[in-house]
Motif scaffolding. Structure first.
Motif, short mmCIF file in Angstrom:
data_model
loop_
_atom_site.label_atom_id
_atom_site.label_comp_id
_atom_site.label_asym_id
_atom_site.label_seq_id
_atom_site.Cartn_x
_atom_site.Cartn_y
_atom_site.Cartn_z
N LEU A 8 0.79 -1.22 0.00
CA LEU A 8 0.00 0.00 0.00
C LEU A 8 0.83 1.28 0.00
O LEU A 8 0.33 2.34 -0.36
CB LEU A 8 -0.94 0.01 1.20
CG LEU A 8 -1.96 -1.13 1.25
CD1 LEU A 8 -2.76 -1.07 2.53
CD2 LEU A 8 -2.86 -1.07 0.03
N ILE A 77 -0.68 3.45 -8.52
CA ILE A 77 -1.91 4.19 -8.25
C ILE A 77 -2.73 4.23 -9.53
O ILE A 77 -2.20 4.42 -10.62
CB ILE A 77 -1.59 5.61 -7.76
CG1 ILE A 77 -0.91 5.53 -6.39
CG2 ILE A 77 -2.83 6.48 -7.70
CD1 ILE A 77 -0.43 6.84 -5.85
N ARG A 175 2.84 10.48 -2.89
CA ARG A 175 3.21 9.31 -2.09
C ARG A 175 4.71 9.30 -1.83
O ARG A 175 5.15 8.95 -0.73
CB ARG A 175 2.78 8.03 -2.83
CG ARG A 175 3.20 6.78 -2.08
CD ARG A 175 2.51 5.53 -2.57
NE ARG A 175 2.83 5.17 -3.93
CZ ARG A 175 2.36 4.10 -4.55
NH1 ARG A 175 1.51 3.30 -3.93
NH2 ARG A 175 2.70 3.83 -5.77
N ARG A 180 -0.07 10.02 2.66
CA ARG A 180 -0.88 8.80 2.54
C ARG A 180 -1.87 8.99 1.39
O ARG A 180 -2.56 10.00 1.34
CB ARG A 180 -1.63 8.54 3.84
CG ARG A 180 -2.47 7.29 3.81
CD ARG A 180 -2.96 6.95 5.21
NE ARG A 180 -4.05 6.03 5.21
CZ ARG A 180 -3.95 4.74 4.95
NH1 ARG A 180 -2.77 4.24 4.63
NH2 ARG A 180 -4.99 3.95 4.97
N VAL A 181 -1.91 8.04 0.46
CA VAL A 181 -2.77 8.17 -0.70
C VAL A 181 -3.63 6.91 -0.86
O VAL A 181 -3.28 5.84 -0.35
CB VAL A 181 -1.96 8.42 -1.99
CG1 VAL A 181 -1.16 9.69 -1.90
CG2 VAL A 181 -1.06 7.26 -2.31
N GLU A 182 -4.71 7.06 -1.57
CA GLU A 182 -5.59 5.94 -1.89
C GLU A 182 -5.16 5.35 -3.22
O GLU A 182 -4.81 6.09 -4.13
CB GLU A 182 -7.06 6.42 -1.96
CG GLU A 182 -7.59 6.96 -0.66
CD GLU A 182 -7.66 5.91 0.45
OE1 GLU A 182 -7.98 4.74 0.14
OE2 GLU A 182 -7.39 6.27 1.60
#
Length: 183
Positions: A8, A77, A175, A180-182
């Motif tokens: 992640l 991503i 990132r 913090r990234v989705e």
């Protein structure tokens, strides 16, 4: 705080090392080109600074290579093109290997030339081999080829970062800045 990369995200240690190596790589490129194409008067000083940076980058990058090979690499991503993922992973592996292999080749080249690598504090690295003109020429050629290949990989890496940030407008660069990234 996570100490290792996961699927992640990158660990803070990885992010810090990334940016330290980026700065040192810029310094190495500048000092290497200055030593190669600069005037003869400043060449010895540039080689000295290049050697110091090479030792530091070797130590940091050896740890980073081990961490990269023993941890999961974060997923891309968004919905990336599979070809782009393969190219980016190949470039990443090359950029992880080069800062380990190029300093070793530089050490071999200096040893074969009969020149000592002196570090601050009067520390002198032992020669890897006895002076040998043929080995020096091969090591010098490999160092030059490796350095230019590294710079090409670095250009691809920077191109990818710019593309992600300005064209795809995703959070890949954020990132690598520790956000913090989705996925």
């Amino acid at each position: 705080m996570k100490l290792r990369d996961t699927g992640l995200g990158f660990s803070p240690i990885t992010i810090l090392i990334h940016w330290i190596v980026a700065g040192l790589a810029a310094w190495m490129i500048w000092s290497g080109l200055s030593a190669t194409y600069g005037d003869a008067g400043g060449k010895a000083g540039m080689v000295y600074l290049h050697s110091i940076a090479g030792v530091v980058i070797f130590i940091i990058s050896t740890y980073r290579l081990w961490a990269r090979l023993s941890s999961y690499h974060p997923l891309p991503i968004g919905s990336p093109n599979p070809i782009e993922v393969m190219v980016s992973r190949s470039v990443a592996v090359g950029l992880a290997l080069a800062p380990v292999l190029l300093p070793l080749d530089g050490w071999l080249m200096m040893s074969a030339a009969g020149k000592a690598i002196t570090l601050p504090g009067g520390i002198v690295l032992p020669a890897l081999i006895r002076p040998n003109v043929e080995v020096e020429q091969v090591a010098r050629l490999l160092h030059k080829i490796g350095a230019y290949a590294f710079m090409a990989g670095l250009a691809l890496h920077i191109f990818g970062a710019v593309k992600h940030h300005f064209v795809l407008k995703n959070d890949t660069v954020r990132r690598m800045l520790g956000k913090r990234v989705e996925l």
